[in-house]
Design a protein around this motif. Structure first.
Motif, mmCIF file in Angstrom:
data_model
loop_
_atom_site.group_PDB
_atom_site.id
_atom_site.type_symbol
_atom_site.label_atom_id
_atom_site.label_comp_id
_atom_site.label_asym_id
_atom_site.label_seq_id
_atom_site.Cartn_x
_atom_site.Cartn_y
_atom_site.Cartn_z
ATOM 1 N N HIS A 109 0.719 -1.342 -0.059
ATOM 2 C CA HIS A 109 0.031 -0.012 0.250
ATOM 3 C C HIS A 109 0.989 1.315 -0.100
ATOM 4 O O HIS A 109 2.002 1.180 0.755
ATOM 5 N N ASN B 44 -3.723 5.478 0.731
ATOM 6 C CA ASN B 44 -3.997 6.118 1.745
ATOM 7 C C ASN B 44 -5.030 7.223 1.599
ATOM 8 O O ASN B 44 -6.107 7.580 2.239
ATOM 9 N N THR C 207 -8.268 5.773 1.033
ATOM 10 C CA THR C 207 -8.953 5.345 1.998
ATOM 11 C C THR C 207 -9.532 6.492 3.090
ATOM 12 O O THR C 207 -10.516 6.210 3.567
ATOM 13 N N GLY D 183 -6.155 6.863 8.468
ATOM 14 C CA GLY D 183 -6.061 6.006 7.350
ATOM 15 C C GLY D 183 -5.365 4.751 7.601
ATOM 16 O O GLY D 183 -5.412 4.070 8.600
ATOM 17 N N ILE D 184 -4.454 4.239 6.392
ATOM 18 C CA ILE D 184 -3.903 3.011 6.720
ATOM 19 C C ILE D 184 -2.473 2.913 7.732
ATOM 20 O O ILE D 184 -1.696 3.914 7.370
ATOM 21 N N LEU E 43 3.969 3.717 2.313
ATOM 22 C CA LEU E 43 3.042 4.539 2.425
ATOM 23 C C LEU E 43 3.500 5.918 2.106
ATOM 24 O O LEU E 43 2.723 6.922 1.994
#
Length: 340
Positions: free
Chosen positions: A139, A144, A147, A163-164, A180
């Motif tokens: 990811h 992100n 998301t 977020g992630i 990320l």
């Protein structure tokens, strides 16, 4: 697919990846890491860059896992591609095929969610079987952005706005997402500069799926009509929300430390009056932490559940039924949270 890029510094990309792995000890020294590889550019870049770092003396060992979900005619070719890529790097590769369409019917879930659940379960089981202490996922920052926006539209709390997560624990396993801090365009440029091939999922262009609609229609429209810097704005929001969530968790841990009377055998007994003296947002965060410590899966825990638990502090008695057969109960001056 590949298309060589010019003037892109692959070594700087890999240095930044190494920095991300070192940040907050994302990857412990000497770790064996399972890399989840779909065959797309993101996971291919992650695998190749981590393999390059390992060859240059980084102290970790790689294995690869790929789930063939059987949802597209090309899925077998995706699996073959991942197997060949792994073999070329000299990395052990685990591949399994699963009927996700049937699984989705059994679980009562959509195809995307069923595939996500099956993929993670396979990664987790494979990591445990081969002795990997971490699972690395591909990811990136654009994921992100999508998301965070999706969660805003759906409704979320601070934790969702963050977020992630770059790292989270799943029992003894550490789930890491070291890309990320990278944008999708950087990852594609890395692949092109390394003359890497990757697989394209043609369904990513189909906007019948919510994530694809956000990526292909909603975000471009926002960039054009409202804010060309919306990606950066959402990432800043996520960063601030993450800081807020971490602060709330520290306050909640302190509140639990002061109010927990007993925590053992699948139950936590809390002094209701002591906890009631805290602010509501600290209390609801404390309930979530308590349930996490007791082993309750968080996926189906809602804000309404937390509000119902909180209402017990003002009631002489009562019971709240929670997901996964957990319960919260008020008995005299105590709040009991149990797993049966």
């Amino acid at each position: 697919m590949s298309d060589r890029a010019t003037n892109f510094d692959c070594f700087d990309f890999e240095r930044r990846l190494a920095d991300a792995l070192d940040a907050d000890s994302l990857l412990p020294s000497g770790a064996k890491v399972l890399v989840g590889v779909s065959g797309g550019a993101d996971s291919v870049a992650l695998l190749v860059a981590m393999h390059s770092l390992a060859r240059r003396g980084r102290n970790f060992e790689l294995v690869v896992a790929h789930l063939d979900h059987g949802l597209r005619a090309e899925s077998s070719a995706d699996a073959e591609f991942v197997a060949e890529l792994s073999a070329g790097l000299g990395v052990e590769c685990f591949i399994v095929r699963q009927d996700i369409a049937s699984l989705a019917q059994q679980l009562g879930e959509g195809l995307e969610q069923a595939a996500r659940l099956a993929r993670f379960e396979f990664f987790r089981d494979t990591a445990q079987q081969c002795g990997a202490g971490a699972i690395a996922m591909g990811h990136h920052a654009d994921d992100n952005v999508e998301t965070i926006l999706f969660r805003i539209l759906r409704g979320t709390a601070w934790r969702g706005l963050a977020g992630i997560p770059a790292c989270r624990q799943d029992g003894q396993l550490r789930i890491i997402r070291p890309l990320l801090g990278f944008r999708r365009a950087e990852i594609l440029n890395y692949c092109r500069s390394r003359d890497l091939s990757w697989r394209e999922d043609i369904t990513n262009a189909q906007t019948i799926h919510r994530r694809n609609f956000i990526r292909n229609e909603l975000l471009p429209s926002i960039r054009e009509r409202l804010n060309p810097q919306v990606d950066e704005a959402l990432l800043r929001l996520g960063s601030l929300a993450g800081e807020t969530e971490r602060f709330l968790r520290s306050l909640a841990r302190e509140a639990l430390g002061n109010s927990v009377v007993l925590a053992e055998g699948g139950k936590m007994i809390i002094d209701a009056k002591m906890l009631a003296a805290c602010d509501r947002i600290v209390r609801t965060t404390a309930y979530r932490l308590a349930l996490t410590e007791l082993g309750m899966p968080q996926r189906n825990l809602t804000a309404e559940h937390l509000s119902q638990i909180d209402a017990l502090l003002q009631a002489p008695s009562g019971v709240v039924n929670l997901p996964a057969n957990f319960h919260a109960r008020r008995e005299q001056s105590l709040l009991l949270i149990t797993d049966n």
